[in-house]
Structures are given as C-alpha cells and as structure tokens.
Design a protein around this motif. Sequence first.
Motif, PDB file in Angstrom:
ATOM      1  N   GLU A 161       0.860  -1.186   0.000  1.00 64.93           N
ATOM      2  CA  GLU A 161       0.000   0.000   0.000  1.00 64.93           C
ATOM      3  C   GLU A 161       0.894   1.232   0.000  1.00 64.93           C
ATOM      4  O   GLU A 161       1.316   1.727   1.043  1.00 64.93           O
ATOM      5  CB  GLU A 161      -0.865   0.000   1.273  1.00 64.93           C
ATOM      6  CG  GLU A 161      -1.884   1.079   1.313  1.00 64.93           C
ATOM      7  CD  GLU A 161      -2.366   1.319   2.750  1.00 64.93           C
ATOM      8  OE1 GLU A 161      -3.260   2.121   2.898  1.00 64.93           O
ATOM      9  OE2 GLU A 161      -1.823   0.716   3.688  1.00 64.93           O
ATOM     10  N   GLU A 162       1.236   1.694  -1.196  1.00 61.03           N
ATOM     11  CA  GLU A 162       2.195   2.793  -1.294  1.00 61.03           C
ATOM     12  C   GLU A 162       1.587   4.116  -0.833  1.00 61.03           C
ATOM     13  O   GLU A 162       0.420   4.394  -1.095  1.00 61.03           O
ATOM     14  CB  GLU A 162       2.684   2.947  -2.732  1.00 61.03           C
ATOM     15  CG  GLU A 162       3.634   1.840  -3.117  1.00 61.03           C
ATOM     16  CD  GLU A 162       4.299   2.090  -4.456  1.00 61.03           C
ATOM     17  OE1 GLU A 162       4.169   3.195  -5.000  1.00 61.03           O
ATOM     18  OE2 GLU A 162       4.941   1.148  -4.945  1.00 61.03           O
ATOM     19  N   ILE A 163       2.407   4.888  -0.157  1.00 66.03           N
ATOM     20  CA  ILE A 163       2.008   6.244   0.210  1.00 66.03           C
ATOM     21  C   ILE A 163       2.478   7.142  -0.947  1.00 66.03           C
ATOM     22  O   ILE A 163       3.662   7.135  -1.272  1.00 66.03           O
ATOM     23  CB  ILE A 163       2.718   6.709   1.502  1.00 66.03           C
ATOM     24  CG1 ILE A 163       2.645   5.636   2.601  1.00 66.03           C
ATOM     25  CG2 ILE A 163       2.197   8.061   1.957  1.00 66.03           C
ATOM     26  CD1 ILE A 163       1.355   5.471   3.285  1.00 66.03           C
ATOM     27  N   PRO A 164       1.568   7.915  -1.557  1.00 60.41           N
ATOM     28  CA  PRO A 164       1.999   8.740  -2.697  1.00 60.41           C
ATOM     29  C   PRO A 164       3.041   9.781  -2.285  1.00 60.41           C
ATOM     30  O   PRO A 164       3.114  10.152  -1.116  1.00 60.41           O
ATOM     31  CB  PRO A 164       0.710   9.436  -3.154  1.00 60.41           C
ATOM     32  CG  PRO A 164      -0.385   8.931  -2.313  1.00 60.41           C
ATOM     33  CD  PRO A 164       0.155   8.098  -1.212  1.00 60.41           C
ATOM     34  N   HIS A 165       3.813  10.229  -3.254  1.00 54.92           N
ATOM     35  CA  HIS A 165       4.750  11.319  -2.975  1.00 54.92           C
ATOM     36  C   HIS A 165       3.988  12.552  -2.505  1.00 54.92           C
ATOM     37  O   HIS A 165       2.877  12.833  -2.967  1.00 54.92           O
ATOM     38  CB  HIS A 165       5.537  11.694  -4.233  1.00 54.92           C
ATOM     39  CG  HIS A 165       6.594  10.706  -4.575  1.00 54.92           C
ATOM     40  ND1 HIS A 165       6.997  10.465  -5.852  1.00 54.92           N
ATOM     41  CD2 HIS A 165       7.335   9.884  -3.801  1.00 54.92           C
ATOM     42  CE1 HIS A 165       7.936   9.536  -5.865  1.00 54.92           C
ATOM     43  NE2 HIS A 165       8.150   9.166  -4.618  1.00 54.92           N
TER      44      HIS A 165
END
Length: 191
Positions: A46-50
Amino acid sequence: MKTLLQINSGMQGQESHSSMLANRMTNSLLAQMPGAKHIKRDLSEEEIPHLNLGVFQSFSDPDSAVTPTQKAALALSNTLVAELKQSSILIIGAPMYNFMIPSVLKSWIDHVIRAQETFRYGENGPVGLLENKKTYIVIAQGGKFLGTEADIETEYLKMALGLIGITDIEFIYAQGLAMGPQGAEVGLKEA
Ligand SMILES: Cc1cc2nc3c(=O)[nH]c(=O)nc-3n(C[C@H](O)[C@H](O)[C@H](O)COP(=O)(O)O)c2cc1C
C-alpha cells in the motif's frame, strides 16, 4: 491499551529481510504485551503517494483540499498521524536501497511530519510533539556501512524522527546480506 505500530518498507514481500526481522521483533514484543493493539502498514503493498504542493498546503489549510484526490491524500495523512500518535511502540523495517531508505518510507515520513500536529516551531527552533515512543528500526543492507560515512540512513532517520519527538530509537542492523550466503547468514545472525 498499548498500541504497537509497525511499518515495513522492503519491496521484496515475503523475501524482504528487513520485513522478516521487523515481523519477528513485533511478534516477540506482542507476546509480552497481552491485549496490545497491532497496526501494521506494509508500504510495498500500500504505497504512500509522494508529497506534492497541494497536499502539503492542505496540511495547514484543510479547506484547500477540494478534489477527491486531494481530500483522499489529506485523509490518508491524518490517518497516518493518528496511528503514530496512538502508538507507544514503533517498529520500522528499513532496507538500504541505493544508500537510503526506500522512497515509500520517505513518503510515509513526509506525511507524518506536520507542523502543529507532530511538531511545532518554538523560539529556539522546532519542538517535537510526540513523546514516549520506544522505537526499533531494523536496517537491512547488502554491504556493511555501519560506522562509515556512507551510513546516511541512520542519521537521516534520527534527524527526521527526532524532529517530531521520537528520540528513543534502537537500531538493529542486518549487514552484508549481499556478501555471499555465508556473509548473509552472519549478518542475519548478528541482527
Ligand atoms: C534496488 C536496490 C538497491 C540496493 N542498494 C543497496 C545499497 O545502496 N547498499 C547496500 O548495501 N545494499 C543495497 N541493496 C541490497 C539490499 O540492501 C539488501 O538486499 C537488503 O536485504 C534489502 O532489504 P530487504 O531484504 O528488506 O528488501 C540494494 C538492493 C536493491 C534491491
């Protein structure tokens, strides 16, 4: 009720050494904390956006988040901050990728360092607002950089987390994991 927050950031899923060691450490701590709440974020899943300008501005002016994307990004940051605030133990799995922490972990940090929420500007500089969080960070690396000038990962994590008041940090190093099967075995054993 105590809460343990675990952040894994290795991209190699089940094969990630930093995640495996962080899982192991978490399990052993949870065994000593009956009834504790466990919050786990696996940033490879679950990537955290930039962080971008719109989201950053919404940190200080929530009304500026108007699009669904902006609103969702602000809500995510609020959730991450709330998870951190409620935790008394923090465990981070942090591989070394290209001499630094993974960018997904940097994104998580960018979403929890927030003025008035996790630090404030004082007369003598920033003051961390998070207190009493025992923190364990497992660093996994292919080479052996502990104690050398190439170990910027440790200093960065101390600085970034220190800014928000997380200063009680124990680092656990698994080094030499790309130095042949024997090197890896020794590195994991030492960790
Ligand atoms: C994209 C990438 C970059 C890496 N960069 C470094 C590096 O700069 N220094 C190093 O010692 N090891 C480096 N490695 C090796 C990893 O640190 C090592 O495989 C470690 O086990 C990674 O943690 P993980 O198993 O949790 O993913 C790199 C590995 C990958 C996949």
